[in-house]
Scaffold this active site. Sequence first.
Site, PDB file in Angstrom:
ATOM      1  N   HIS A   1       0.814  -1.116  -0.754  1.00  0.00           N
ATOM      2  CA  HIS A   1       0.525   0.031  -0.168  1.00  0.00           C
ATOM      3  C   HIS A   1       1.002   1.389   0.126  1.00  0.00           C
ATOM      4  O   HIS A   1       0.358   2.113  -0.508  1.00  0.00           O
ATOM      5  CB  HIS A   1      -0.960   0.364   0.947  1.00  0.00           C
ATOM      6  CG  HIS A   1       0.047  -0.108   2.443  1.00  0.00           C
ATOM      7  ND1 HIS A   1       0.162  -0.795   3.383  1.00  0.00           N
ATOM      8  CD2 HIS A   1       0.500   1.406   3.514  1.00  0.00           C
ATOM      9  CE1 HIS A   1       0.306  -0.924   4.393  1.00  0.00           C
ATOM     10  NE2 HIS A   1       0.725   0.540   4.227  1.00  0.00           N
TER      11      HIS A   1
ATOM     12  N   ASP B   1       0.225  -7.822   1.229  1.00  0.00           N
ATOM     13  CA  ASP B   1       0.812  -6.277   1.919  1.00  0.00           C
ATOM     14  C   ASP B   1       2.107  -5.738   1.523  1.00  0.00           C
ATOM     15  O   ASP B   1       3.405  -5.670   2.447  1.00  0.00           O
ATOM     16  CB  ASP B   1       0.476  -6.006   2.017  1.00  0.00           C
ATOM     17  CG  ASP B   1       0.411  -4.211   3.025  1.00  0.00           C
ATOM     18  OD1 ASP B   1       0.162  -3.450   2.181  1.00  0.00           O
ATOM     19  OD2 ASP B   1       0.276  -3.651   3.771  1.00  0.00           O
TER      20      ASP B   1
ATOM     21  N   SER C   1       4.610   2.589   8.027  1.00  0.00           N
ATOM     22  CA  SER C   1       4.163   1.389   6.624  1.00  0.00           C
ATOM     23  C   SER C   1       5.320   0.880   6.267  1.00  0.00           C
ATOM     24  O   SER C   1       5.586   1.514   5.321  1.00  0.00           O
ATOM     25  CB  SER C   1       3.140   1.460   6.088  1.00  0.00           C
ATOM     26  OG  SER C   1       2.609   1.533   6.460  1.00  0.00           O
TER      27      SER C   1
END
Length: 488
Positions: free
Chosen positions: A216, A249, A331
């Site tokens: 992402h 992910d 992230s």
Amino acid sequence: MSTENEGTAVPPAPSAPPVPVDAPAAPAPQAQAPQGPYGQDAQGQAPQGSQGQAPQGSQGQDASGGDAAHHPGASSSAPDPSWPPPPPPTAPYGDGGSGSGPGGWGSSYQQPAPKSGRGRGGLVAAVLVAALVAGGLGGGLGYVLAKDNDESTGSTTVSASANGGDVKRDPGTTAGVAAKALPSTVTIQAESTSGEGGTGTGFVFDKQGHIVTNNHVVADAVDGGKLTATFPTGKKYDAEVVGHAQGYDVAVIKLKDAPSDLKPLTLGDSDKVAVGDSTIAIGAPFGLSDTVTTGIISAKNRPVASSDGSGSQASYMSALQTDASINPGNSGGPLLDAQGNVIGINSAIQSTGNGGFGTGQSGSIGLGFAIPINQAKYVAQELIKNGKPVYAKIGASVSLDDSSDGAQITDQGAGGAAPVEPGGPAAKAGLKPGDVITKLDDRVIDSGPTLIGEIWTHQPGDKVTITYERGGKQHTVDVTLGSRVGDN
């Protein structure tokens, strides 16, 4: 989801009453100034007919700014047979991935606006207030000391050591780990062809210039967008996406004109991590690059479903939970152990949903989730080798209903296909529609998403033991996992 930092003004520090001092009273002034719903194949395909809802278990938020954990649950209508399925209420991403919405780890990307200076002014004002208070206190103490000393020796001179000693930071300390790991981490800026994007983190995977991060984080730059990676030294490199795995992910990018002195971070063994182990997280929370935070492993094998908030991406993980502070922009960054080994990729957080910092984004409440590095390593190697992810599967569609009883094999598969793939692993093991899977090896399975996350910690060809219920009776069977290539 986006983790692009949107700077906000720093509020001035609260005023403090003046500190009383023992000083002669000043003469009185003469004048005074004026006052002024879906079933999903355990390999990751959404079958029609099942009415899924948000998965059971931890719901985090993407560390990049996508808010998956706070999305509404699935509807009761027939599921969309396309892959991936609409995301269940999930954990928001932990970094600054692309396409995030409010409440996620990161905020949506915006072109920076001219700064008014008010935020900095607030900071200066706060500093001035603190300086005045400290000055008043220092003056008062100074006067008292001088008065006392005048009455005794008449001297206010205080002797001090000329040398405070050498500062030594051992390799096992947080400072030692950070000093070694920071040069091998990067802040990633991803931008789509339309100018949207965000900020995340990544770390050096090998000497060839491959960087591991979250899917992402780079999603906006996949189709012709712009991607850059900046090291703590300020050196910036253009990069390209080598491969990305939406379900896991995980993504791998490669630096263009990579330097020859890259130092890959050492990968640990996430299977050997224990609850209570120390953790160190590195990332760019709210755009503050090269930030280091610490905590512990709070839990293992935490079932987490996360999404970028767009309704088109969902990922499932059996995560490492940590209380190290993780925020939008973290992230894709490494979660390290006390020796500096990478044990996970920071990916999602659970949040209260309250926006902060003037951005409407949610921040850390001590519930962060990381993809175990053993799984991420396998995925990264496949992406580098083939450019596409490879998923383990049992060949059966399971319900994504919010449940605590197990993962039920649905009556209808994706796109009208059979719920149990003919000749697939589940069929060979004798599993049928209506069976409820309650354990995979020694892991308790309480829902479809939990089963998917656990299966994806394995590789195709692994043999697992499945416990299931049929007609009120419990059965156990061995299953050899099959494989599926790609996210579609």
